[in-house]
Design a protein around this motif. Structure first.
Motif, PDB file in Angstrom:
ATOM      1  N   GLN A  24       0.830  -1.197   0.000  1.00 53.47           N
ATOM      2  CA  GLN A  24       0.000   0.000   0.000  1.00 53.47           C
ATOM      3  C   GLN A  24       0.869   1.253   0.000  1.00 53.47           C
ATOM      4  OE1 GLN A  24      -3.106  -0.021  -0.401  1.00 53.47           O
ATOM      5  NE2 GLN A  24      -3.810   2.020   0.112  1.00 53.47           N
ATOM      6  N   GLU A  28       1.186   4.311  -2.882  1.00 52.70           N
ATOM      7  CA  GLU A  28       0.882   5.697  -2.595  1.00 52.70           C
ATOM      8  C   GLU A  28       2.137   6.556  -2.415  1.00 52.70           C
ATOM      9  OE1 GLU A  28      -1.795   5.757   0.688  1.00 52.70           O
ATOM     10  OE2 GLU A  28      -3.386   4.719  -0.377  1.00 52.70           O
ATOM     11  N   GLU A  57       0.468  18.013  -3.312  1.00 54.77           N
ATOM     12  CA  GLU A  57      -0.644  17.782  -2.388  1.00 54.77           C
ATOM     13  C   GLU A  57      -1.515  19.028  -2.243  1.00 54.77           C
ATOM     14  OE1 GLU A  57       1.164  16.295   1.160  1.00 54.77           O
ATOM     15  OE2 GLU A  57       1.424  14.262   0.333  1.00 54.77           O
ATOM     16  N   ARG A  60      -3.602  19.144  -5.393  1.00 47.78           N
ATOM     17  CA  ARG A  60      -4.683  18.139  -5.327  1.00 47.78           C
ATOM     18  C   ARG A  60      -5.827  18.643  -4.456  1.00 47.78           C
ATOM     19  NH1 ARG A  60      -2.564  12.741  -3.007  1.00 47.78           N
ATOM     20  NH2 ARG A  60      -2.510  14.018  -1.112  1.00 47.78           N
ATOM     21  N   LYS A  61      -5.494  19.240  -3.314  1.00 53.37           N
ATOM     22  CA  LYS A  61      -6.541  19.764  -2.421  1.00 53.37           C
ATOM     23  C   LYS A  61      -7.336  20.863  -3.125  1.00 53.37           C
ATOM     24  CE  LYS A  61      -7.232  21.738   2.211  1.00 53.37           C
ATOM     25  NZ  LYS A  61      -8.310  20.780   2.559  1.00 53.37           N
ATOM     26  N   TYR A  64      -9.878  19.605  -5.823  1.00 56.48           N
ATOM     27  CA  TYR A  64     -11.127  19.016  -5.324  1.00 56.48           C
ATOM     28  C   TYR A  64     -11.896  19.947  -4.377  1.00 56.48           C
ATOM     29  CZ  TYR A  64      -9.639  14.538  -7.303  1.00 56.48           C
ATOM     30  OH  TYR A  64      -9.258  13.526  -8.162  1.00 56.48           O
ATOM     31  N   LYS A 341      -4.393   6.100  -6.566  1.00 52.71           N
ATOM     32  CA  LYS A 341      -4.876   6.733  -5.349  1.00 52.71           C
ATOM     33  C   LYS A 341      -4.234   8.088  -5.095  1.00 52.71           C
ATOM     34  CE  LYS A 341      -6.212   2.426  -3.080  1.00 52.71           C
ATOM     35  NZ  LYS A 341      -6.034   1.555  -1.900  1.00 52.71           N
ATOM     36  N   LEU A 342      -3.059   8.300  -5.625  1.00 57.57           N
ATOM     37  CA  LEU A 342      -2.405   9.602  -5.450  1.00 57.57           C
ATOM     38  C   LEU A 342      -3.214  10.731  -6.092  1.00 57.57           C
ATOM     39  CD1 LEU A 342       1.408   8.988  -6.045  1.00 57.57           C
ATOM     40  CD2 LEU A 342       0.358   9.933  -3.997  1.00 57.57           C
ATOM     41  N   ALA A 344      -6.534  10.741  -6.408  1.00 62.57           N
ATOM     42  CA  ALA A 344      -7.901  10.776  -5.886  1.00 62.57           C
ATOM     43  C   ALA A 344      -8.055  11.828  -4.789  1.00 62.57           C
ATOM     44  CB  ALA A 344      -8.291   9.408  -5.337  1.00 62.57           C
ATOM     45  N   GLU A 345      -9.288  12.261  -4.563  1.00 71.80           N
ATOM     46  CA  GLU A 345      -9.564  13.201  -3.480  1.00 71.80           C
ATOM     47  C   GLU A 345      -9.208  12.562  -2.154  1.00 71.80           C
ATOM     48  OE1 GLU A 345     -13.193  16.124  -1.954  1.00 71.80           O
ATOM     49  OE2 GLU A 345     -13.576  14.594  -3.482  1.00 71.80           O
ATOM     50  N   GLN A 346      -8.497  13.290  -1.329  1.00 74.85           N
ATOM     51  CA  GLN A 346      -8.023  12.725  -0.051  1.00 74.85           C
ATOM     52  C   GLN A 346      -8.914  13.169   1.104  1.00 74.85           C
ATOM     53  OE1 GLN A 346      -4.997  10.669  -0.199  1.00 74.85           O
ATOM     54  NE2 GLN A 346      -5.702  10.858  -2.318  1.00 74.85           N
TER      55      GLN A 346
END
Length: 346
Positions: A24, A28, A57, A60-61, A64, A341-342, A344-346
């Motif tokens: 995992q 990631e 990061e 990404r934030k 979304y 997953k990197l 995707a919305e966290q």
């Protein structure tokens, strides 16, 4: 002896859990921007905006975050959904705030580091400036850039993230744009079966139908949809009959008569996830696209010369050729990309 069995079983369980965690973590792990081995060098100026973990990061934030829209209801990710290769699957045209309808299909966010121009009709030639258009467009986010920045400045969490990414907590237009770019250029689709075959990985090989389809593709489609990105990045008139709104494509940005009805050549990657097709989403299936090129290309004044051969418009494809071409195009679908997953919305 009985206790030894329990201890061994416990050790096996712990080892399995640790191995799962390691896998995992590997999935990631942020590795930064890396050019795939079968790709050319990127066009985007990475020296001016190197991708860092904190910058990515933050981007990404932001991607979304619904605060980018006037009424705080939609984000970039609302119209660019990862499971649909970052398109708005099922919608012919984009849907903005208050369910306002746009005029064009949401293009995929994919391999943008290799793009020289953006949007179906052009007008933007720098990825760092591209988000301004959807943020300020009435039918999309309908917000001002200054209002977006003020919303972000009011959130301590964002101040902390900007400081981590850029060295201070000052939230500026340039930093906002660069953070979004850092996320978007990391949306790389490069692990389809086609890519694995080209890189000779894991013994990957085309089936007979896929190989035959590849040859058909190179002969009849490859001039506009150039490998390995499967677009030449150009704007072309592909003979689509003008719609009721009479979108004139690139002409709207240049006002050059010969640019009328020219639209950006889309990539053919991930067609399994990105329907409907064309700039206005008029075709629901790949077969409908084939039918257009076979029999429905219109004699428009700026029709691309590649679509005229020996006085005939379009591309000749038999039923057998369509089947084989579709088989090859399916090798361009990249499940790793839509499940990364990197991204995707966290």
């Amino acid at each position: 002896m009985r206790y030894l069995k329990y201890i061994l079983a416990l050790l096996v369980f712990v080892y399995a859990c640790k191995k799962s965690e390691d896998v995992q973590e590997q999935v990631e792990t942020f590795l930064g921007f890396q050019t795939p081995k079968n790709f050319p060098q990127p066009v985007y100026n990475l020296a001016n905006n190197p991708v860092t973990k904190d910058g990515f990061e933050l981007g990404r934030k932001l991607f979304y975050d619904v605060r980018l829209s006037r009424n705080n209801t939609i984000s970039c990710g609302s119209c660019h959904i990862q499971s649909s290769a970052f398109t708005q699957h099922g919608h012919d045209v984009s849907h903005g705030i208050e369910d306002r309808l746009g005029t064009r299909n949401s293009p995929p966010i994919m391999n943008l580091a290799w793009n020289k121009a953006f949007m179906w009709g052009g007008g933007v030639f720098d990825l760092d400036l591209q988000p301004i258009t959807p943020i300020t467009a009435h039918e999309e986010m309908d917000e001002s850039l200054e209002n977006v920045l003020n919303k972000l400045r009011a959130a301590q969490a964002y101040k902390d993230k900007f400081k981590a990414a850029f060295g201070s907590d000052e939230i500026t237009t340039a930093r906002f744009m660069k953070a979004l770019s850092q996320f978007m250029i990391m949306c790389i689709s490069s692990n389809s079966k086609y890519d694995q075959v080209m890189r000779k990985e894991n013994g990957a090989a085309f089936t007979a139908n896929e190989l035959a389809g590849y040859e058909i593709f190179k002969e009849k489609c490859g001039n506009c949809h150039k490998e390995p990105l499967f677009t030449d990045g150009a704007f072309r008139n592909n003979g689509l009959a003008p719609s009721a709104i009479n979108d004139k494509g690139l002409y709207g940005s240049t006002l050059i008569t010969t640019d009328k009805y020219k639209f950006k050549v889309p990539s053919l990657r991930n067609l399994k996830y990105t329907a409907p097709f064309m700039h206005d989403g008029r075709f629901l299936t790949l077969d409908a696209v084939f039918q257009h090129y076979i029999a429905e290309v219109q004699p428009l004044e700026n029709l691309d010369p590649l679509l005229v051969k020996n006085g005939s418009r379009g591309i000749s494809l038999s039923a057998d050729e369509k089947t084989k071409l579709a088989a090859f195009l399916n090798t361009l679908n990249d499940e790793d990309f839509i499940n990364n997953k990197l991204l995707a919305e966290q």
